[in-house]
Design a protein around this motif. Structure first.
Motif, PDB file in Angstrom:
ATOM      1  N   MET A 144       0.006   2.824  10.844  1.00 39.36           N
ATOM      2  CA  MET A 144      -0.010   1.697   9.904  1.00 39.36           C
ATOM      3  C   MET A 144      -0.854   0.539  10.449  1.00 39.36           C
ATOM      4  O   MET A 144      -1.660  -0.056   9.718  1.00 39.36           O
ATOM      5  CB  MET A 144       1.420   1.214   9.626  1.00 39.36           C
ATOM      6  CG  MET A 144       2.334   2.226   8.935  1.00 39.36           C
ATOM      7  SD  MET A 144       1.779   2.763   7.299  1.00 39.36           S
ATOM      8  CE  MET A 144       1.121   4.395   7.683  1.00 39.36           C
ATOM      9  N   ASN A 193       0.806  -1.222   0.000  1.00 34.33           N
ATOM     10  CA  ASN A 193       0.000   0.000   0.000  1.00 34.33           C
ATOM     11  C   ASN A 193       0.836   1.267   0.000  1.00 34.33           C
ATOM     12  O   ASN A 193       0.584   2.192  -0.795  1.00 34.33           O
ATOM     13  CB  ASN A 193      -0.912   0.032   1.232  1.00 34.33           C
ATOM     14  CG  ASN A 193      -1.901  -1.109   1.257  1.00 34.33           C
ATOM     15  OD1 ASN A 193      -2.074  -1.786   2.268  1.00 34.33           O
ATOM     16  ND2 ASN A 193      -2.584  -1.358   0.146  1.00 34.33           N
ATOM     17  N   LEU A 194       1.820   1.327   0.900  1.00 32.97           N
ATOM     18  CA  LEU A 194       2.504   2.600   1.147  1.00 32.97           C
ATOM     19  C   LEU A 194       4.021   2.473   1.184  1.00 32.97           C
ATOM     20  O   LEU A 194       4.561   1.522   1.759  1.00 32.97           O
ATOM     21  CB  LEU A 194       2.058   3.182   2.496  1.00 32.97           C
ATOM     22  CG  LEU A 194       0.709   3.896   2.554  1.00 32.97           C
ATOM     23  CD1 LEU A 194       0.267   4.040   3.998  1.00 32.97           C
ATOM     24  CD2 LEU A 194       0.809   5.263   1.892  1.00 32.97           C
ATOM     25  N   SER A 195       4.672   3.439   0.588  1.00 32.03           N
ATOM     26  CA  SER A 195       6.101   3.672   0.802  1.00 32.03           C
ATOM     27  C   SER A 195       6.213   5.041   1.460  1.00 32.03           C
ATOM     28  O   SER A 195       5.745   6.036   0.896  1.00 32.03           O
ATOM     29  CB  SER A 195       6.875   3.665  -0.520  1.00 32.03           C
ATOM     30  OG  SER A 195       6.929   2.387  -1.082  1.00 32.03           O
ATOM     31  N   ASN A 218      10.220  -3.738   8.091  1.00 36.89           N
ATOM     32  CA  ASN A 218       9.673  -2.780   7.127  1.00 36.89           C
ATOM     33  C   ASN A 218      10.470  -1.473   7.083  1.00 36.89           C
ATOM     34  O   ASN A 218      10.216  -0.630   6.231  1.00 36.89           O
ATOM     35  CB  ASN A 218       8.219  -2.462   7.474  1.00 36.89           C
ATOM     36  CG  ASN A 218       7.320  -3.671   7.325  1.00 36.89           C
ATOM     37  OD1 ASN A 218       7.354  -4.354   6.313  1.00 36.89           O
ATOM     38  ND2 ASN A 218       6.521  -3.952   8.351  1.00 36.89           N
ATOM     39  N   GLY A 260       5.677   1.007  -2.982  1.00 35.38           N
ATOM     40  CA  GLY A 260       4.272   1.146  -2.618  1.00 35.38           C
ATOM     41  C   GLY A 260       3.435   1.761  -3.722  1.00 35.38           C
ATOM     42  O   GLY A 260       3.936   2.533  -4.546  1.00 35.38           O
ATOM     43  N   TYR A 315       3.291  -1.762   4.226  1.00 34.41           N
ATOM     44  CA  TYR A 315       4.082  -0.537   4.105  1.00 34.41           C
ATOM     45  C   TYR A 315       5.583  -0.810   4.150  1.00 34.41           C
ATOM     46  O   TYR A 315       6.039  -1.908   4.522  1.00 34.41           O
ATOM     47  CB  TYR A 315       3.737   0.423   5.243  1.00 34.41           C
ATOM     48  CG  TYR A 315       4.204  -0.063   6.598  1.00 34.41           C
ATOM     49  CD1 TYR A 315       5.405   0.377   7.162  1.00 34.41           C
ATOM     50  CD2 TYR A 315       3.450  -0.997   7.313  1.00 34.41           C
ATOM     51  CE1 TYR A 315       5.844  -0.096   8.382  1.00 34.41           C
ATOM     52  CE2 TYR A 315       3.883  -1.475   8.535  1.00 34.41           C
ATOM     53  CZ  TYR A 315       5.081  -1.020   9.076  1.00 34.41           C
ATOM     54  OH  TYR A 315       5.510  -1.509  10.278  1.00 34.41           O
ATOM     55  N   TYR A 375      -2.347  -1.203   6.956  1.00 35.48           N
ATOM     56  CA  TYR A 375      -1.626  -0.971   5.707  1.00 35.48           C
ATOM     57  C   TYR A 375      -0.430  -1.915   5.611  1.00 35.48           C
ATOM     58  O   TYR A 375       0.233  -2.210   6.613  1.00 35.48           O
ATOM     59  CB  TYR A 375      -1.081   0.460   5.642  1.00 35.48           C
ATOM     60  CG  TYR A 375      -2.119   1.546   5.500  1.00 35.48           C
ATOM     61  CD1 TYR A 375      -3.180   1.438   4.613  1.00 35.48           C
ATOM     62  CD2 TYR A 375      -2.010   2.720   6.247  1.00 35.48           C
ATOM     63  CE1 TYR A 375      -4.120   2.443   4.475  1.00 35.48           C
ATOM     64  CE2 TYR A 375      -2.933   3.741   6.122  1.00 35.48           C
ATOM     65  CZ  TYR A 375      -3.989   3.594   5.240  1.00 35.48           C
ATOM     66  OH  TYR A 375      -4.916   4.607   5.117  1.00 35.48           O
TER      67      TYR A 375
END
Length: 318
Positions: free
Chosen positions: A27, A2-4, A60, A85, A34, A32
């Motif tokens: 998060m 989902n996310l960087s 992560n 992401g 990530y 999420y």
């Protein structure tokens, strides 16, 4: 994924553990997937050791360490290259950007289909004279020059589609103008969100009032590059031709006027005694130089090599 979350930093050892815990909380609350990419831009306060410790506790957490300080734009460039992401969030490491804003920024990208969303620190905790007023003037000039109508170009808290960060080139000190770079690359849906500005908790700002002077110079640069970066001859060549032609016509007029006077029996002065003659000659010389500058620009553009702009000392979890 989902996310960087990309976080460039310089000497922010004290804030990193707290920032990591804050991001972790957001998060987990939103479930999420990530990655957090810290880019150590030449810190001298053991920030890198702190990043290594965080990466051992949380897989992560990823890190990039530069050999020395290359600047925020280079740090973002390195982070963008590694980001996986779907949505990429950039934020500062000084705890002035709140991770609580991330879910709304994420939704604006994924649900409202924005290409880029920039934070707007409407209420700031910075010094009014040295930061707030220069910032307002700078943002006004940036809006008028770029055609991108954002209230806060300098805000480090931004969200992007992954496609955007993979198709823009951030170099020099152009991190302030990523929305402009995105617009020039063809990403037109650019939004803005009011975000909370936190008072600095640790250390002191790494940016002085000189960043606004550099910002205005960069603004001129990006305007020129966006219009003529791929065709410098259109700018320098056109100016050169206009100046040369004006100088040439002026010289011809001076000579013709002298010949008419001579044949008419009027008293004349030497051509070299006419101030307009030297203005005309100077105009022709400058015109020729501008034309050559445009020609050389075209040659350089076609033969330039993309040199490495920063050197990475080491990485973790990448």
């Amino acid at each position: 994924m989902n996310l960087s979350i990309i976080i460039p930093l310089l000497n922010e050892k004290e804030s990193l553990p707290e920032l990591h815990q804050w991001i972790l909380k957001v998060m987990h609350e939103n479930n999420y997937s990530y990655e957090i990419i810290f880019i150590d831009d030449g810190s001298t306060d053991h920030s890198w050791e702190t990043i290594q410790e965080l990466s051992q506790k949380d897989a992560n957490v990823k890190g990039i360490k530069f050999f020395r300080n290359y600047g925020k734009s280079q740090a973002l460039h390195a982070g963008f290259a590694k980001a996986k992401g779907d949505v990429v969030i950039t934020m500062d490491a000084d705890l002035q950007d709140s991770p609580e804003e991330i879910p709304q920024l994420f939704n604006m990208i994924t649900q409202e289909n924005y290409d880029l969303v920039s934070g707007w620190k409407k209420k700031r905790y910075d010094h009014v004279v040295t930061k707030n007023l220069p910032s307002k003037l700078f943002n006004w000039a940036a809006r008028k020059t770029s055609g991108v109508y954002l209230n806060d170009f300098n805000c480090g808290l931004k969200a992007y589609k992954n496609l955007v960060i993979k198709n823009i080139e951030v170099s020099g000190e152009m991190h302030r103008y990523i929305p402009v770079l995105a617009k020039n690359a063809g990403f037109s849906k650019i939004g803005e969100k009011v975000v909370k500005h936190q008072a600095r908790k640790y250390g002191e700002s790494k940016f002085g009032i000189d960043r606004f002077i550099n910002g205005f110079l960069d603004l001129i640069t990006i305007w020129f590059i966006s219009k003529y970066g791929k065709r410098p001859m259109h700018f320098f060549g056109a100016l050169g031709v206009i100046m040369f032609v004006l100088g040439f016509l002026s010289t011809g007029f001076i000579i013709l006027f002298k010949m008419i006077k001579l044949y008419s029996g009027f008293h004349t002065i030497l051509v070299t005694q006419n101030p307009l003659f030297y203005i005309a000659i100077t105009s022709m010389i400058i015109g020729s130089q501008l034309f050559v500058a445009g020609f050389l620009g075209e040659i350089i553009l076609r033969t330039k090599n993309n040199e490495e702009r920063y050197k990475i000392a080491t990485e973790v979890n990448l």
